[in-house]
Design a protein around this motif. Structure first.
Motif, PDB file in Angstrom:
ATOM      1  N   THR A   1       7.566  -4.464   0.194  1.00  0.00           N
ATOM      2  CA  THR A   1       6.940  -5.700  -0.256  1.00  0.00           C
ATOM      3  C   THR A   1       5.597  -5.379  -0.912  1.00  0.00           C
ATOM      4  O   THR A   1       4.863  -4.495  -0.466  1.00  0.00           O
ATOM      5  N   GLY A   2       5.281  -6.090  -1.983  1.00  0.00           N
ATOM      6  CA  GLY A   2       3.969  -5.950  -2.628  1.00  0.00           C
ATOM      7  C   GLY A   2       3.647  -4.565  -3.127  1.00  0.00           C
ATOM      8  O   GLY A   2       2.606  -4.002  -2.757  1.00  0.00           O
TER       9      GLY A   2
ATOM     10  N   GLU B   1       2.468  -3.757  -5.834  1.00  0.00           N
ATOM     11  CA  GLU B   1       1.207  -3.835  -6.561  1.00  0.00           C
ATOM     12  C   GLU B   1      -0.001  -3.720  -5.623  1.00  0.00           C
ATOM     13  O   GLU B   1      -1.137  -3.480  -6.072  1.00  0.00           O
ATOM     14  N   TYR B   2       0.267  -3.885  -4.306  1.00  0.00           N
ATOM     15  CA  TYR B   2      -0.790  -3.736  -3.298  1.00  0.00           C
ATOM     16  C   TYR B   2      -0.584  -2.472  -2.455  1.00  0.00           C
ATOM     17  O   TYR B   2      -1.159  -2.346  -1.378  1.00  0.00           O
TER      18      TYR B   2
ATOM     19  N   ASN C   1       4.012   0.285 -10.964  1.00  0.00           N
ATOM     20  CA  ASN C   1       2.942   0.420  -9.969  1.00  0.00           C
ATOM     21  C   ASN C   1       2.699   1.868  -9.567  1.00  0.00           C
ATOM     22  O   ASN C   1       2.411   2.175  -8.398  1.00  0.00           O
TER      23      ASN C   1
ATOM     24  N   ASP D   1      11.073 -10.184   0.568  1.00  0.00           N
ATOM     25  CA  ASP D   1       9.681  -9.840   0.866  1.00  0.00           C
ATOM     26  C   ASP D   1       9.350 -10.148   2.323  1.00  0.00           C
ATOM     27  O   ASP D   1       9.762 -11.173   2.883  1.00  0.00           O
TER      28      ASP D   1
ATOM     29  N   TRP E   1       5.789  -9.964   4.108  1.00  0.00           N
ATOM     30  CA  TRP E   1       4.362  -9.658   4.062  1.00  0.00           C
ATOM     31  C   TRP E   1       3.800  -9.359   5.450  1.00  0.00           C
ATOM     32  O   TRP E   1       2.792  -8.670   5.582  1.00  0.00           O
TER      33      TRP E   1
ATOM     34  N   ILE F   1       4.491  -5.517   5.918  1.00  0.00           N
ATOM     35  CA  ILE F   1       4.255  -4.670   4.757  1.00  0.00           C
ATOM     36  C   ILE F   1       3.753  -3.295   5.216  1.00  0.00           C
ATOM     37  O   ILE F   1       3.108  -3.173   6.253  1.00  0.00           O
TER      38      ILE F   1
END
Length: 320
Positions: free
Chosen positions: A148-149, A151-152, A275, A294, A296, A299
């Motif tokens: 998940t995420g 980009e983070y 990414n 996803d 979060w 994560i």
């Protein structure tokens, strides 16, 4: 007297007209009117796709087609299966007879004669088609891009077998890494798509991975094992049917239960995943897009990457 002359001339005109119509009808029936000697359509046995036909000039023409060379026992005797010509034209090779492509240029000739005896010689140029799937492939690694995420920093590229504590021991992903895939070809469609059978053998250890994710690594429901075959059993165990769609660049597998999975045969190289993440294919890989969810809350965990949000799956293979 003028009326008699007028009606006499009209009668002669009618007779002449009828005679001309009769002569044209006789020519039509006998074919004597036609000079055309054109190939409209052509297909030979084990042809892939449709033939491209060009009438170069009054005496010559060119035809380009593709042959599944692996399915042809004798290249000097390729059977003509379909031939459509202009009206009343005659071929030098009839349907059911053979063309000879046994030469370095892979070229055969076909002469078409019109009803009036004029000829046009077509040169038929064959390009060899080889289905690269045919043969035996060894599975040596299972890789997933997930998380998940991304980009983070939540995304990662992981080998399933490198996280043994996430899987049941007896049929862990590692057992899949000696498996063998054998592809045979038995059909080519008019569109040029290929299909055949795939035998997925369990390899030396006689095991297929069960893809059971350990309950001890389950962040959502601790202690509860998770069956992840819906993500990772993309190539069916045992025998299945495969179809390669060259227009879309995909390969589909249909298992005995009717389930269909669709992926891509990747070549060697490094592929950008976004990414800042990449995956490297050393030889070849079957890749499959996965549709995770996803999470979060969890994560950065192995649970998130393997069980909740897997994104893309690579079965790394080497042709033997």
């Amino acid at each position: 007297m003028n009326n008699i002359l007028k009606y006499s001339l009209l009668g002669v005109a009618v007779l002449l007209t009828q005679s001309c119509v009769k002569d044209m009808q006789d020519d039509l029936k006998e074919g004597g009117w036609s000079h055309d000697r054109t190939i409209l359509d052509l297909k030979v046995k084990n042809q892939v796709g449709t033939a491209e036909i060009e009438r170069t000039d009054e005496t010559s023409g060119e035809i380009a087609l593709t042959l599944n060379i692996d399915a042809i026992e004798d290249i000097s005797k390729v059977e003509l299966e379909k031939l459509q010509l202009s009206y009343d034209a005659r071929p030098s090779v009839a349907i059911g007879e053979t063309l000879n492509f046994d030469n370095p240029e892979r070229t055969a000739t076909l002469t078409i004669t019109s009803a009036t005896g004029q000829t046009r010689e077509y040169k038929i140029h064959a390009t060899e088609f080889r289905e690269t799937l045919i043969g035996t492939w060894g599975i040596h690694s299972l890789v997933v891009y997930g998380g998940t995420g991304p980009e983070y920093g939540g995304g990662a590229v992981l080998q399933l077998q490198d996280k043994p504590w996430c899987w049941q021991d007896t049929y862990a992903p590692q057992t899949e890494c000696d498996n063998i895939l054998t592809f045979t070809l038995d059909q080519i469609t008019e569109e040029g798509n290929t299909s055949g059978s795939c035998i997925h053998d369990a390899g030396a250890d006689g095991k297929y991975a069960d893809f059971i994710f350990q309950g001890s690594a389950n962040k959502e429901n601790p202690g509860v094992d998770i069956d992840l075959k819906h993500f990772y059993r993309q190539i069916p165990e045992g025998e299945s049917r495969w179809t390669r769609n060259y227009a879309s660049g995909t390969i589909s597998f249909t298992g005995k239960d009717g389930k269909v999975t669709t992926g891509v045969l990747e070549n060697a190289g490094t592929y950008e995943l976004g990414n800042g993440k990449t995956v490297t294919v050393e030889n070849n890989a079957f890749s499959f897009n996965l549709n995770g969810t996803d999470d979060w809350t969890h994560i950065y965990s192995d649970f998130d990457k393997f069980a909740k949000k897997p994104r893309k799956y690579y079965i790394m293979v080497t042709k033997q």
